[in-house]
Design an enzyme around this catalytic site. Structure first.
Site, PDB file in Angstrom:
ATOM      1  N   ASP A 100      -9.327   6.091   5.644  1.00 39.62           N
ATOM      2  CA  ASP A 100      -9.024   5.075   6.637  1.00 39.62           C
ATOM      3  C   ASP A 100      -9.247   5.581   8.060  1.00 39.62           C
ATOM      4  O   ASP A 100      -9.911   4.933   8.863  1.00 39.62           O
ATOM      5  CB  ASP A 100      -7.586   4.569   6.449  1.00 39.62           C
ATOM      6  CG  ASP A 100      -6.607   5.695   6.131  1.00 39.62           C
ATOM      7  OD1 ASP A 100      -6.983   6.868   6.283  1.00 39.62           O
ATOM      8  OD2 ASP A 100      -5.466   5.399   5.758  1.00 39.62           O
TER       9      ASP A 100
ATOM     10  N   ASP B  49      -7.323   0.871  -9.951  1.00 33.70           N
ATOM     11  CA  ASP B  49      -7.958   2.154 -10.271  1.00 33.70           C
ATOM     12  C   ASP B  49      -7.281   2.835 -11.451  1.00 33.70           C
ATOM     13  O   ASP B  49      -7.772   3.842 -11.941  1.00 33.70           O
ATOM     14  CB  ASP B  49      -7.957   3.075  -9.048  1.00 33.70           C
ATOM     15  CG  ASP B  49      -9.300   3.050  -8.333  1.00 33.70           C
ATOM     16  OD1 ASP B  49     -10.192   2.320  -8.800  1.00 33.70           O
ATOM     17  OD2 ASP B  49      -9.456   3.759  -7.320  1.00 33.70           O
TER      18      ASP B  49
ATOM     19  N   LYS C  87      -9.574   5.824  -2.992  1.00 32.23           N
ATOM     20  CA  LYS C  87      -9.390   4.463  -2.514  1.00 32.23           C
ATOM     21  C   LYS C  87     -10.626   3.942  -1.773  1.00 32.23           C
ATOM     22  O   LYS C  87     -10.929   2.743  -1.833  1.00 32.23           O
ATOM     23  CB  LYS C  87      -8.172   4.437  -1.586  1.00 32.23           C
ATOM     24  CG  LYS C  87      -7.676   3.069  -1.272  1.00 32.23           C
ATOM     25  CD  LYS C  87      -6.304   3.166  -0.637  1.00 32.23           C
ATOM     26  CE  LYS C  87      -6.148   2.147   0.449  1.00 32.23           C
ATOM     27  NZ  LYS C  87      -4.976   2.422   1.288  1.00 32.23           N
TER      28      LYS C  87
ATOM     29  N   GLU D 185       3.193   2.924  -9.708  1.00 30.22           N
ATOM     30  CA  GLU D 185       3.234   1.612  -9.062  1.00 30.22           C
ATOM     31  C   GLU D 185       3.403   0.552 -10.156  1.00 30.22           C
ATOM     32  O   GLU D 185       2.419   0.016 -10.659  1.00 30.22           O
ATOM     33  CB  GLU D 185       1.932   1.397  -8.283  1.00 30.22           C
ATOM     34  CG  GLU D 185       1.745   2.444  -7.207  1.00 30.22           C
ATOM     35  CD  GLU D 185       0.305   2.575  -6.699  1.00 30.22           C
ATOM     36  OE1 GLU D 185       0.143   3.131  -5.610  1.00 30.22           O
ATOM     37  OE2 GLU D 185      -0.634   2.145  -7.369  1.00 30.22           O
TER      38      GLU D 185
ATOM     39  N   ASP E 153      -1.771  -2.112   0.642  1.00 31.34           N
ATOM     40  CA  ASP E 153      -1.409  -1.317  -0.524  1.00 31.34           C
ATOM     41  C   ASP E 153      -0.549  -2.167  -1.437  1.00 31.34           C
ATOM     42  O   ASP E 153       0.141  -3.082  -0.985  1.00 31.34           O
ATOM     43  CB  ASP E 153      -0.620  -0.069  -0.092  1.00 31.34           C
ATOM     44  CG  ASP E 153      -1.546   1.023   0.392  1.00 31.34           C
ATOM     45  OD1 ASP E 153      -2.769   0.898   0.179  1.00 31.34           O
ATOM     46  OD2 ASP E 153      -1.058   1.999   0.987  1.00 31.34           O
TER      47      ASP E 153
END
Ligand SMILES: *[C@@H]1O[C@H](CO)[C@@H](O)[C@H](O)[C@H]1NC(C)=O
Ligand SMILES: *[C@@H]1O[C@H](CO)[C@@H](O)[C@H](O)[C@H]1NC(C)=O
Length: 740
Positions: A450, A144, A285, A115, A309
């Site tokens: 989630d 993270d 997460k 990312e 995200d």
């Protein structure tokens, strides 16, 4: 009394709900159900006698068909009661503009290579620029990856925001991700004399910043660490998995100095990398989100939390107001725990080769879940009530005023002192002996934090709402290779199955707490992976018996042929129409069927096997599956809709072996008969088996090409080809040798 009545007649809701047309689907469902019953009856009453050919294969097919029917039945809950919402942000603004609640936005990133920092800060900038009072906004980035490169990019973004935010507000810029906005300049029509000049200067600033960030990312270190005190948090001993909490408030919104170039307040901007130690498990997460919930509660403590995200930028500056139309509605708002937006992608191709868009799930199924009590929480693009995430149970009396009451301004007098004080909240040991991850915050223990968190919120009495606006609110980056999509689905289906086998199993835990339709809806997703068994069975046994010329389906002249033909045709025609109705293309539907098959015969199968092994205590036994970041070559093939294999993966061996098995069986029977014309003699008895294998071969065409024809690097590696040919030939040979 009188004024009450007037209020009632004048009451304008902040959102409206309408139901979809149910009659057509219900008739269809009833008709299919009859067909399925007939198939079951046929299977159960025609089992070959002991000693006859195909007895066990037949019983297996009975099992597979019972499963398919049962699963089909579950999945109808998604279509039984579709509901759609419409919001009225103007009414919201008239009624509550001064009382709008504060909003905390959590952006999560985990790895600076997968990312890239420039992607992350574009998401951050897009949400900082929401059309919302800036003194009520706070943006938190959880890193993270614990990467100083990401921190550097965020620092740059905090400076650029002083230009970007006023520019967005002045010219009502859409969308508010600078990369996307400047990437498509031709579309912007603004009739302001100053626009061209402002555009050019902000664009230049953006490009300079982009250049600096990309340079730093490329060389992998920060040239001038004296630039900000925050860099002192990284020393030579800190690494990704071993560092102290890093908390930096980059913009303190209550500081009179923190103004953009037009003199307006800036939102808070906070960087957090929670403490990581090798000996402490960090809960992925969910752990990051929980640390953010605690840290933000001491800074801005907004009653509403948006979670996105890092690759999902905001494509609409109005989404916050849309979400608040739900929470602040006087009549229904107090029942809602969260408002989920669909996950959409900026980067899909016309025929969506990998089924990235999950089109039917987004356009149909989640609307169906909404009709039963609310969509699942899918981990991104979701607005939550903070108190619900913190474990508050639903109670009927609570009212809308709560959102306004919690609206006090925050004031930070000494940033450094606050940072030091709050670090402990994100330490590895903070959660020991606490309810975090159990009763408070996002739940730990499964890879889909989630879904399980949303489920437990539903089970404690709350509803949720699904808002799917015509203009997508959030856009993410789609997977660009087959491997990525299969790995992602393995994780999802494995996590979902673990939920089913845990104490949170929707069918047991949810019973009496949530609507039966919602239980069925959750179950459909949780049972993704067991589905694989029936599908794998169906893709192996009928072709092998075709090769042996043993019929496992009714003859064409038999009346029992009709329910089979009817169910197969009706289900597929319906599904194709549904897909096209949702905005897809016919080729897109065909592609999705292929992905559907690949997921079920690889991701879901491996997820099932892994889960069973875990249950048996072999938790260390893991299929190691690699994933890669896409390079230019891959991106080009993605755009040309050429399927990307390229690497060796056990999943590819699985799908290739099955594809070849069907091909070999079909070729084998042709060879045996001597000519295509004599296939006609088999038609009477074997029509359905030929159809099943034929469809299988047709849908696998791109795979055969990848195995044998293509020469580019995205083709199937020859080791996979060799293995699959051997497996498929072996299966054919063994089965023909075996006498029943
Ligand atoms: C994003 O929003 C813009 C309007 O700002 C819209 O034109 C565009 O279609 C949206 N993007 C996608 C991929 O739908
Ligand atoms: C997808 O994204 C990549 C970069 O992430 C870009 O180069 C490419 O043009 C995009 N493709 C489409 C179809 O939008």
């Amino acid at each position: 009394m009188g004024s009450n009545n007037i209020n009632k007649t004048e009451y304008l809701p902040l959102f409206r709900t309408r139901t979809g047309n149910r009659l057509f689907h219900r008739l269809y469902a009833a008709a299919i159900f009859v067909g399925i019953l007939l198939i079951w009856i046929y299977r159960a009453t025609h089992i070959p006698k002991p000693g006859e050919d195909g007895r066990w294969a037949w019983i297996g097919l009975l099992g597979a068909e019972i499963w398919f029917g049962f699963y089909w039945f579950l999945s109808q809950s998604h279509r039984w009661n579709l509901v759609y919402h419409e919001t009225f942000p103007d009414t919201l603004s008239q009624r509550y503009e001064e009382e709008l609640p504060k909003l905390d936005i959590f952006v999560c990133t985990a790895d600076p290579t997968i990312e890239p920092p420039i992607l992350v800060i574009n998401t951050v900038l897009s949400v900082m620029a929401y059309d919302y009072p800036t003194h009520k906004l706070s943006v938190y980035l959880s890193d993270d990856g614990g990467s100083e490169l990401t921190f550097y990019a965020l620092l740059e973004a905090s400076r650029f925001s002083k230009h970007w935010l006023p520019f967005c507000k002045k010219y009502k810029v859409e969308p508010r991700s600078p990369a996307v906005y400047f990437g498509s300049p031709s579309q912007h029509q603004v009739s302001d004399a100053n626009y061209a000049q402002d555009f050019a200067s902000v664009k230049k600033l953006y490009e300079e910043m982009e250049g600096r960030i990309e340079l730093v990312t490329k060389i992998g270190r920060i040239p001038n660490k004296a630039e900000h005190k925050g860099f002192a948090s990284w020393d030579s001993s800190s690494s990704r998995g071993n560092h102290d909490t890093i908390l930096q408030i980059l913009i303190n919104g209550s500081d009179p100095e923190a103004k953009d170039i037009a003199g307006s307040t800036l939102p808070y901007l906070v960087y957090l990398a929670r403490e990581k130690r090798p000996q402490h498990f960090h809960n992925f997460k969910a752990g990051a989100m929980n640390a953010l919930i605690r840290v933000s509660s001491e800074i801005s403590n907004a009653p509403i939390i948006l979670n996105v995200d890092c690759d999902m930028y905001s494509n609409s500056s109005q989404s916050v107001r849309d979400a608040l139309c739900f929470f602040m509605d006087e009549q229904k708002g107090h029942e809602l725990a969260f408002v989920q937006f669909p996950q959409k992608f900026k980067n899909t191709t016309r025929n969506d080769l990998y089924g990235n868009e999950l089109r039917v799930i987004a356009e149909v199924e989640f609307h169906g879940l909404d009709g039963h009590g609310g969509p699942m929480y899918i981990g991104t693009g979701c607005f939550h009530r903070r108190e619900v995430l913190c474990g508050r149970k639903f109670s009927k009396e609570r009212r809308i005023d709560d959102l306004k009451r919690q609206n006090n301004e925050c004031k930070i007098s000494n940033v450094h002192e606050l940072e030091e004080r709050l670090k402990n909240l994100a330490s590895c040991t903070y959660e020991e002996n606490s309810q975090w991850g159990k009763e408070v915050g996002l739940k730990y223990g499964v890879p889909v934090e989630d879904v399980i968190t949303g489920l437990s919120i539903h089970c404690s009495g709350w509803r949720s709402a699904y808002y799917n606006p015509a203009r997508p609110a959030f856009l993410g980056v789609a997977a660009t290779s087959l491997d990525q999509i299969l790995v992602q689905h393995k994780r999802w289906s494995e996590g979902d199955l673990q939920i089913y086998l845990s104490k949170y199993c929707p069918a047991l835990y949810g019973l009496g707490k949530i609507n039966i339709g919602l239980i069925m809806g959750y179950s459909t997703y949780c049972l993704w992976s067991p589905n694989s068994l029936a599908v794998v069975y169906y893709s192996i046994i009928p072709p092998l018996y075709l090769l042996k010329s043993i019929s496992l389906f009714p003859q064409v002249s038999s009346v029992w042929f009709l329910p089979f033909a009817y169910v197969i045709i009706a289900v597929h025609v319906y599904s194709a129409f549904e897909f096209i109705y949702c905005g897809g293309t016919f080729v897109g539907w065909w592609n999705e069927q292929r992905i559907w098959l690949y997921k079920r015969t690889s991701s879901y199968l491996l997820a099932f096997v892994d889960t069973v092994l875990k249950l048996l205590g072999y938790s260390d036994m893991k299929f190691v599956i690699s994933s890669k970041v896409a390079d230019e070559d891959v991106a080009r093939r993605f755009e040309e809709e050429v399927m990307e294999f390229g690497i060796t993966s056990p999943m590819f061996t699985l799908i290739s072996s099955l594809a070849l098995l069907n091909l070999f069986c079909l070729i084998g029977i042709l060879l045996k008969l001597g000519s295509i014309s004599s296939l006609g003699s088999l038609y009477e008895t074997m029509a359905l088996q030929i159809l099943v294998s034929g469809a299988f071969v047709a849908i696998n065409l791109p795979l055969y090409i990848g195995l044998f024809v293509r020469k580019d690097p995205g083709r199937m590696p020859s080791s996979v080809t060799a293995k699959s040919v051997i497996f498929a030939l072996l299966a054919c040979t063994i089965s023909t040798l075996l006498v029943q």
